[in-house]
Design a protein around this motif. Structure first.
Motif, PDB file in Angstrom:
ATOM      1  N   GLY A  21       0.817  -1.440  -0.099  1.00 55.82           N
ATOM      2  CA  GLY A  21       0.127   0.082   0.261  1.00 55.82           C
ATOM      3  C   GLY A  21       0.671   1.177   0.066  1.00 55.82           C
ATOM      4  O   GLY A  21       0.327   1.796   0.014  1.00 55.82           O
ATOM      5  N   ILE A  22       2.139   1.212   0.026  1.00 57.19           N
ATOM      6  CA  ILE A  22       2.895   2.349   0.010  1.00 57.19           C
ATOM      7  C   ILE A  22       2.624   3.517  -1.300  1.00 57.19           C
ATOM      8  O   ILE A  22       3.094   2.055  -2.348  1.00 57.19           O
ATOM      9  N   GLN A  23       2.386   4.864  -0.974  1.00 55.27           N
ATOM     10  CA  GLN A  23       2.602   5.253  -2.346  1.00 55.27           C
ATOM     11  C   GLN A  23       4.158   5.125  -2.544  1.00 55.27           C
ATOM     12  O   GLN A  23       4.500   6.174  -3.826  1.00 55.27           O
ATOM     13  N   VAL A  76       4.741  11.051  13.426  1.00 60.70           N
ATOM     14  CA  VAL A  76       3.054  11.682  13.258  1.00 60.70           C
ATOM     15  C   VAL A  76       2.407  11.314  12.444  1.00 60.70           C
ATOM     16  O   VAL A  76       3.749  10.924  11.357  1.00 60.70           O
ATOM     17  N   ILE A  77       1.428  10.715  12.351  1.00 56.81           N
ATOM     18  CA  ILE A  77       0.420   9.752  11.548  1.00 56.81           C
ATOM     19  C   ILE A  77      -0.922  11.153  11.256  1.00 56.81           C
ATOM     20  O   ILE A  77      -1.541  11.167  12.418  1.00 56.81           O
ATOM     21  N   ILE A  78      -0.960  10.364   9.911  1.00 56.92           N
ATOM     22  CA  ILE A  78      -2.492  11.449   9.863  1.00 56.92           C
ATOM     23  C   ILE A  78      -3.092  10.842   8.932  1.00 56.92           C
ATOM     24  O   ILE A  78      -2.483  10.665   7.674  1.00 56.92           O
ATOM     25  N   GLU A  79      -3.892  10.204   9.096  1.00 52.68           N
ATOM     26  CA  GLU A  79      -5.330   9.663   8.956  1.00 52.68           C
ATOM     27  C   GLU A  79      -5.865  10.547   7.764  1.00 52.68           C
ATOM     28  O   GLU A  79      -6.921  11.323   8.291  1.00 52.68           O
ATOM     29  N   ILE A  80      -6.237  10.134   6.530  1.00 49.05           N
ATOM     30  CA  ILE A  80      -6.847  10.839   5.268  1.00 49.05           C
ATOM     31  C   ILE A  80      -7.483   9.808   5.146  1.00 49.05           C
ATOM     32  O   ILE A  80      -7.731   9.021   4.814  1.00 49.05           O
ATOM     33  N   PHE A  85      -0.910   9.175   6.371  1.00 47.44           N
ATOM     34  CA  PHE A  85       0.533  10.036   5.823  1.00 47.44           C
ATOM     35  C   PHE A  85       0.801   9.611   7.108  1.00 47.44           C
ATOM     36  O   PHE A  85       1.321   9.777   8.582  1.00 47.44           O
ATOM     37  N   TYR A  86       3.222   9.635   7.712  1.00 50.64           N
ATOM     38  CA  TYR A  86       3.553   9.520   8.633  1.00 50.64           C
ATOM     39  C   TYR A  86       4.394  10.047   8.613  1.00 50.64           C
ATOM     40  O   TYR A  86       5.162   9.715   7.375  1.00 50.64           O
ATOM     41  N   LEU A  87       4.855  10.221   8.869  1.00 56.47           N
ATOM     42  CA  LEU A  87       6.391  11.643   9.468  1.00 56.47           C
ATOM     43  C   LEU A  87       7.269  10.439  10.791  1.00 56.47           C
ATOM     44  O   LEU A  87       6.442  11.386  11.402  1.00 56.47           O
ATOM     45  N   ALA A  97       9.184  10.131   5.252  1.00 59.08           N
ATOM     46  CA  ALA A  97       7.677  10.384   5.418  1.00 59.08           C
ATOM     47  C   ALA A  97       7.328   9.036   4.603  1.00 59.08           C
ATOM     48  O   ALA A  97       8.395   9.225   3.652  1.00 59.08           O
ATOM     49  N   VAL A  98       5.696   9.155   4.616  1.00 58.88           N
ATOM     50  CA  VAL A  98       5.590   7.751   3.551  1.00 58.88           C
ATOM     51  C   VAL A  98       3.791   8.325   3.308  1.00 58.88           C
ATOM     52  O   VAL A  98       3.445   8.709   4.356  1.00 58.88           O
TER      53      VAL A  98
END
Length: 135
Positions: A21-23, A76-80, A85-87, A97-98
């Motif tokens: 799933g990594i873009q 930091v994880i941001i659910e979109i 998004f992972y930093l 960053a992923v």
């Protein structure tokens, strides 16, 4: 953009191959310059790197408000809608960053990112710069 570093491609590819799933993966300096990337568009990687500089600064400001914190952001994880998004702090003045779709499992992602940083964190550094020059 900073000069891309040799031998980063296979390290980032290893992370991408290990987590479905990594873009896109971006390694960036604290001031938002792309050091390396895997997957995705180079211009998008530059935009992600620039945005991450602000995000890590914001996370550090919030961390300063937590009692007994050293003020440093670790992750930091941001659910979109559609993904995450992972930093992660990845070395002196460097971040990993992923961008991943909804298939990527957050626990696996953070563990694999931490493993990568532990293995090669000393190589994921960016020297401080002043007026665009390394100091």
């Amino acid at each position: 953009m900073t000069q891309p570093r040799a031998n980063f491609d296979w390290l980032l590819k290893d992370l991408a191959d290990g987590v479905p799933g990594i873009q896109q993966i971006v390694v960036l300096s604290a001031d938002g310059l792309r050091i390396a990337r895997y997957g995705g568009d180079p211009d998008a990687a530059d935009r992600v790197a620039a945005a991450c500089a602000g995000l890590q600064s914001l996370a550090g400001a919030v961390a300063d408000e937590i009692p007994h914190s050293d003020g440093r952001m670790r992750m930091v994880i941001i659910e979109i809608n559609g993904g995450n998004f992972y930093l992660m702090a990845a070395g002196s003045n460097a971040y990993l960053a992923v961008l991943a779709n909804g298939v990527a499992e957050p626990g696996l992602m953070s563990n694999r990112m931490r493993d990568l940083v532990d293995r090669i964190g000393s190589h994921l550094t960016s020297p401080p710069r002043r007026n665009g020059q390394t100091v």
